[in-house]
Design an enzyme around this catalytic site. Sequence first.
Site, PDB file in Angstrom:
ATOM      1  N   LYS A 105      30.506  47.737  17.379  1.00  0.00           N
ATOM      2  CA  LYS A 105      31.023  48.427  18.571  1.00  0.00           C
ATOM      3  C   LYS A 105      31.910  47.418  19.299  1.00  0.00           C
ATOM      4  O   LYS A 105      31.665  47.053  20.455  1.00  0.00           O
ATOM      5  CB  LYS A 105      29.825  48.916  19.418  1.00  0.00           C
ATOM      6  CG  LYS A 105      30.190  49.824  20.570  1.00  0.00           C
ATOM      7  CD  LYS A 105      30.601  51.222  20.152  1.00  0.00           C
ATOM      8  CE  LYS A 105      30.981  52.053  21.368  1.00  0.00           C
ATOM      9  NZ  LYS A 105      31.622  53.342  21.004  1.00  0.00           N
ATOM     10  N   ASP A 147      18.399  55.637   8.644  1.00  0.00           N
ATOM     11  CA  ASP A 147      17.638  56.897   8.645  1.00  0.00           C
ATOM     12  C   ASP A 147      18.578  58.095   8.517  1.00  0.00           C
ATOM     13  O   ASP A 147      18.264  59.072   7.833  1.00  0.00           O
ATOM     14  CB  ASP A 147      16.800  57.028   9.924  1.00  0.00           C
ATOM     15  CG  ASP A 147      15.424  56.399   9.753  1.00  0.00           C
ATOM     16  OD1 ASP A 147      15.281  55.550   8.858  1.00  0.00           O
ATOM     17  OD2 ASP A 147      14.505  56.761  10.507  1.00  0.00           O
ATOM     18  N   ASP A 179      19.144  50.442  12.001  1.00  0.00           N
ATOM     19  CA  ASP A 179      17.924  51.231  12.102  1.00  0.00           C
ATOM     20  C   ASP A 179      18.300  52.718  12.134  1.00  0.00           C
ATOM     21  O   ASP A 179      17.744  53.545  11.391  1.00  0.00           O
ATOM     22  CB  ASP A 179      17.203  50.819  13.404  1.00  0.00           C
ATOM     23  CG  ASP A 179      15.805  51.371  13.517  1.00  0.00           C
ATOM     24  OD1 ASP A 179      15.339  51.997  12.544  1.00  0.00           O
ATOM     25  OD2 ASP A 179      15.181  51.185  14.568  1.00  0.00           O
ATOM     26  N   ASP A 182      30.054  54.735  16.318  1.00  0.00           N
ATOM     27  CA  ASP A 182      30.075  56.184  16.585  1.00  0.00           C
ATOM     28  C   ASP A 182      30.851  56.914  15.493  1.00  0.00           C
ATOM     29  O   ASP A 182      30.438  57.967  15.006  1.00  0.00           O
ATOM     30  CB  ASP A 182      30.622  56.493  17.990  1.00  0.00           C
ATOM     31  CG  ASP A 182      31.783  55.606  18.397  1.00  0.00           C
ATOM     32  OD1 ASP A 182      32.049  54.601  17.706  1.00  0.00           O
ATOM     33  OD2 ASP A 182      32.451  55.918  19.393  1.00  0.00           O
ATOM     34  N   TYR A 211      16.516  44.044  19.470  1.00  0.00           N
ATOM     35  CA  TYR A 211      15.069  44.207  19.291  1.00  0.00           C
ATOM     36  C   TYR A 211      14.309  42.896  19.529  1.00  0.00           C
ATOM     37  O   TYR A 211      13.106  42.907  19.769  1.00  0.00           O
ATOM     38  CB  TYR A 211      14.744  44.729  17.885  1.00  0.00           C
ATOM     39  CG  TYR A 211      15.190  46.148  17.610  1.00  0.00           C
ATOM     40  CD1 TYR A 211      15.795  46.927  18.595  1.00  0.00           C
ATOM     41  CD2 TYR A 211      15.014  46.712  16.358  1.00  0.00           C
ATOM     42  CE1 TYR A 211      16.211  48.216  18.333  1.00  0.00           C
ATOM     43  CE2 TYR A 211      15.427  48.012  16.093  1.00  0.00           C
ATOM     44  CZ  TYR A 211      16.029  48.755  17.078  1.00  0.00           C
ATOM     45  OH  TYR A 211      16.440  50.035  16.815  1.00  0.00           O
TER      46      TYR A 211
END
Length: 358
Positions: free
Chosen positions: A191, A251, A247, A223, A142
């Site tokens: 990852k 959620d 992020d 994943d 980001y």
Amino acid sequence: MSDSSRSPRIVVLPGDGIGPEIVAAAIRLLDAVGDFEYDERLIGGVSIDELGTPLSDDALAACRRSDAVLLGAVGGPKWDTTDPAAPRPEQGLLGLRKGLGLYANLRPVKPLAALIDASPLRRDRIEGTDLLVVRELTGGIYFGRKDRSPDSAVDECVYTTAEIERIAVAAFEAAERRAGGGGGGVTSVDKANVLETSRLWREVVTGLADRYPAVALDHLLVDNAAMQLVADPSRFDVVVTENMFGDILSDEAAMISGSIGLLPSASLGAGSNGLYEPVHGSAPDIAGEGVANPLATFLSVAMLLRHGLDRGADAERVEDAVEGALGDGLRTADLHTGGDGERLVGTDEMTAAVIAAL
Ligand code: NAD
């Protein structure tokens, strides 16, 4: 950290919409917990209206001097604009995060017993879930270099050893605190089979584990973590991960508890005892009606007590009192299903019930 000879000083930033209502309720609750000094400042739309900026230098300086910061919410249709030069309420939040160096976002997920059937997941899947997502907030993709040509685009992902270390320390320390100093677990999500930043992440987190012998560390690929969060959420204690993965996963994890009106959050940084706020927004559709659910803010107060002021026992009292009021059947409109034993209440009555349960 507060010195014990004076009351802790809390900067309160009510903000916009339902912000002033839920923050006023939180101050009533704090007054029932102990002695605190409050310094109320403007942020968001109200600050734009009065001072022409969503976060004044004075307000930021007061936050820097405080023992902790409690925020309601910012924003609303009055300040929605497509003019890129006009100030926006959310810039106040970003300015606060940047100004206080808040690099760790903590979001606990613990379905409350009385509301367990409000979750979209089956009761037997989520019972026993009590996890904390620790998201890196100021690095990664980001904030990396961005580039664009007519037929390609670049978002660079960069992490330094120092950035990974400080967020990993926040996670290990949170795991120790949650277990009352007695241990707990950290699951580091990355990852590492594909990304170089993830391989550095895994190396640095693993290297720190020796300092926290009572905390069990394991690693999951993102994943797989996304699957495990809905398949078996109670296996997790503290989940630590980089900005973008965090992020998305925070959620996803939030849905386990089913209601936005119940989710608290904390953002911690170096040399600051943190910013505490509900996850929901300023709910302009119900502002001023006295019906806002104050519980996410109360649970944010519990986080402020635990992480900001090192008052874990008081934090638990607040959490138990929230459970108590819900257990007695009290429901604000957002939680009300019309089920047996439920009683519809407004902000005031819910606040009084939580204080009574305290
Ligand atoms: P929202 O979270 O404010 O509201 C979504 C829905 O949930 C609404 O129907 C609202 O009435 C309800 N709701 C939210 N909190 C509630 C509570 N405590 N009690 C009862 N009902 C509640 O999200 P939105 O409508 O997308 O955004 C409204 C404004 O809030 C926008 O200006 C947005 O930019 C801002 N916002 C601010 C923050 C923040 O300050 N951290 C976060 C998200 C959105």
